[in-house]
Design a protein around this motif. Structure first.
Motif, short mmCIF file in Angstrom:
data_model
loop_
_atom_site.label_atom_id
_atom_site.label_comp_id
_atom_site.label_asym_id
_atom_site.label_seq_id
_atom_site.Cartn_x
_atom_site.Cartn_y
_atom_site.Cartn_z
N ASP A 1 3.54 13.55 13.25
CA ASP A 1 4.27 14.66 13.88
C ASP A 1 5.40 15.10 12.95
N GLU A 2 5.11 16.10 12.11
CA GLU A 2 6.06 16.64 11.14
C GLU A 2 6.78 15.51 10.39
N PRO A 3 6.04 14.66 9.70
CA PRO A 3 6.63 13.45 9.11
C PRO A 3 7.60 13.70 7.97
N THR A 4 7.62 14.91 7.42
CA THR A 4 8.53 15.17 6.30
C THR A 4 9.67 16.11 6.67
N SER A 5 9.73 16.56 7.93
CA SER A 5 10.71 17.60 8.27
C SER A 5 12.14 17.10 8.24
N GLU B 1 13.46 16.09 -2.22
CA GLU B 1 12.98 15.17 -3.26
C GLU B 1 12.27 13.96 -2.67
N MET B 2 12.42 13.72 -1.36
CA MET B 2 11.76 12.59 -0.72
C MET B 2 10.41 12.96 -0.12
N VAL B 3 10.14 14.25 0.00
CA VAL B 3 8.92 14.71 0.67
C VAL B 3 7.69 14.25 -0.08
N LYS B 4 7.69 14.36 -1.39
CA LYS B 4 6.49 14.07 -2.18
C LYS B 4 6.04 12.63 -2.01
N GLU B 5 6.98 11.68 -1.98
CA GLU B 5 6.57 10.29 -1.89
C GLU B 5 5.87 9.99 -0.57
N ARG C 1 0.82 -1.21 0.00
CA ARG C 1 0.00 0.00 0.00
C ARG C 1 0.86 1.26 0.00
N VAL C 2 2.00 1.22 0.69
CA VAL C 2 2.88 2.40 0.70
C VAL C 2 3.96 2.29 -0.38
N ARG C 3 3.80 1.31 -1.25
CA ARG C 3 4.57 1.19 -2.50
C ARG C 3 6.04 0.80 -2.31
N ILE C 4 6.30 0.00 -1.29
CA ILE C 4 7.67 -0.51 -1.12
C ILE C 4 7.68 -1.99 -0.73
N PRO C 5 6.88 -2.82 -1.39
CA PRO C 5 6.85 -4.24 -1.00
C PRO C 5 8.19 -4.94 -1.20
N GLU C 6 8.98 -4.43 -2.13
CA GLU C 6 10.25 -5.07 -2.45
C GLU C 6 11.32 -4.83 -1.38
N GLN C 7 11.01 -3.97 -0.41
CA GLN C 7 12.00 -3.64 0.63
C GLN C 7 11.83 -4.48 1.89
N ALA C 8 10.93 -5.44 1.88
CA ALA C 8 10.54 -6.14 3.11
C ALA C 8 11.71 -6.78 3.85
N GLU C 9 12.68 -7.32 3.13
CA GLU C 9 13.76 -8.05 3.77
C GLU C 9 14.99 -7.18 4.04
N LYS C 10 14.93 -5.92 3.70
CA LYS C 10 16.06 -5.03 3.93
C LYS C 10 16.01 -4.45 5.35
N TYR C 11 17.15 -3.88 5.76
CA TYR C 11 17.24 -3.20 7.06
C TYR C 11 17.07 -1.70 6.84
N PRO C 12 16.62 -0.97 7.86
CA PRO C 12 16.38 0.47 7.69
C PRO C 12 17.56 1.23 7.09
N ALA C 13 18.77 0.89 7.48
CA ALA C 13 19.95 1.62 7.00
C ALA C 13 20.15 1.47 5.50
N GLN C 14 19.51 0.46 4.91
CA GLN C 14 19.64 0.23 3.47
C GLN C 14 18.62 1.03 2.66
N LEU C 15 17.77 1.78 3.33
CA LEU C 15 16.69 2.52 2.67
C LEU C 15 16.96 4.02 2.69
N SER C 16 16.33 4.72 1.76
CA SER C 16 16.37 6.19 1.78
C SER C 16 15.48 6.70 2.90
N GLY C 17 15.60 7.99 3.20
CA GLY C 17 14.76 8.58 4.24
C GLY C 17 13.29 8.46 3.91
N GLY C 18 12.94 8.73 2.66
CA GLY C 18 11.54 8.63 2.26
C GLY C 18 11.00 7.22 2.39
N GLN C 19 11.83 6.24 2.04
CA GLN C 19 11.42 4.84 2.19
C GLN C 19 11.26 4.47 3.66
N GLN C 20 12.18 4.94 4.51
CA GLN C 20 12.06 4.65 5.94
C GLN C 20 10.78 5.24 6.52
#
Length: 244
Positions: free
Chosen positions: A165-169, A174-178, A127-146
């Protein structure tokens, strides 16, 4: 079930001598989408953090889904299961995969069987458009993906209310829109939402009501068109002039 998701009456919050929230009265209808804005230190984040008792109050009452939070006891735990919260700093467990981050709370607090929890987690990651990231660790993701993982994790508890609480700050521009696009999708599905943000385009597009706070007080609130195009309060006029 009450038509009101949240009712705050005469809420006051102090940090020592500092009066952070001053006689807050706010009613949020079920399915309503509220955006709260205002200068730093105006009490915005404190207000939404009181809704699930991450911040306790000194006086007044807060009722969420018909349950009075300020009565204490088991009420706080009950409400927290139904109120999802997304922070500006993601707050993911770095040693757990994305999938493990998402299944932990349902399994621990709702006693959801692992297979069911994983199926739900994969559904919300889709639903949040990142099903392919399921097995990765947070450090392997961009800020927007996290941040989208953080939203999926909150949704896995199947909340009736979402607090942002200010989820995009903390994100690069470039990550804000997603992240905002994900929140817009939630809003369109009728989720009760309160969002603290300076993203005024988001407020115009999504909010049923926009609230301006200053010095712990709700200074003005209105539908977006009236709020932005015909602000009555001088402090709000100045604030909008600075950010637009």
């Amino acid at each position: 079930m009450s038509e009101h998701a949240i009712i705050m009456r005469g809420v006051n919050k102090f940090y020592s001598a500092f009066h952070a929230l001053v006689d807050i009265n706010l009613t949020v209808a079920r399915g309503e989408r509220i955006v709260i804005c205002g200068p730093s230190g105006s009490g915005k984040s404190t207000l939404i953090r009181t809704i699930n008792q991450l911040e306790t109050i000194q006086s007044g009452t807060i009722t969420v889904d018909g349950v009075e939070l300020t009565a204490g006891g088991d009420n706080v735990a009950k409400v927290r299961q139904d109120v999802g919260m997304v922070f500006q700093s993601f707050n993911l467990f770095p040693h757990l995969t994305v999938l493990e981050n998402c299944v932990l709370a349902p399994m621990k607090t709702r006693k959801t069987p692992r297979a069911e929890a994983e199926a739900t987690a994969r559904k919300f990651l889709e639903r949040v458009r990142i099903p392919e990231q399921a097995e990765k660790y947070p450090a392997q993701l961009s800020g927007g993906q996290q941040q989208r993982v953080a939203i999926a994790r909150a949704l896995c508890m199947k909340p009736r209310i979402m607090l942002f609480d200010e989820p995009t700050s903390a994100l690069d521009p470039e990550m804000v829109k997603e992240v905002l696009d994900t929140m817009i999708d939630l809003a369109r599905e009728g989720m009760t939402m309160i969002c603290v943000t300076h993203e005024m385009d988001f407020a115009r597009a999504v909010a049923d009501r926009v609230i301006f706070m200053d010095k712990g007080v709700i200074v003005e609130e209105n539908a977006p068109a009236e709020f932005f195009d015909n602000p009555r309060n001088e402090r709000l006029q100045n604030f909008l002039g600075q950010i637009t």
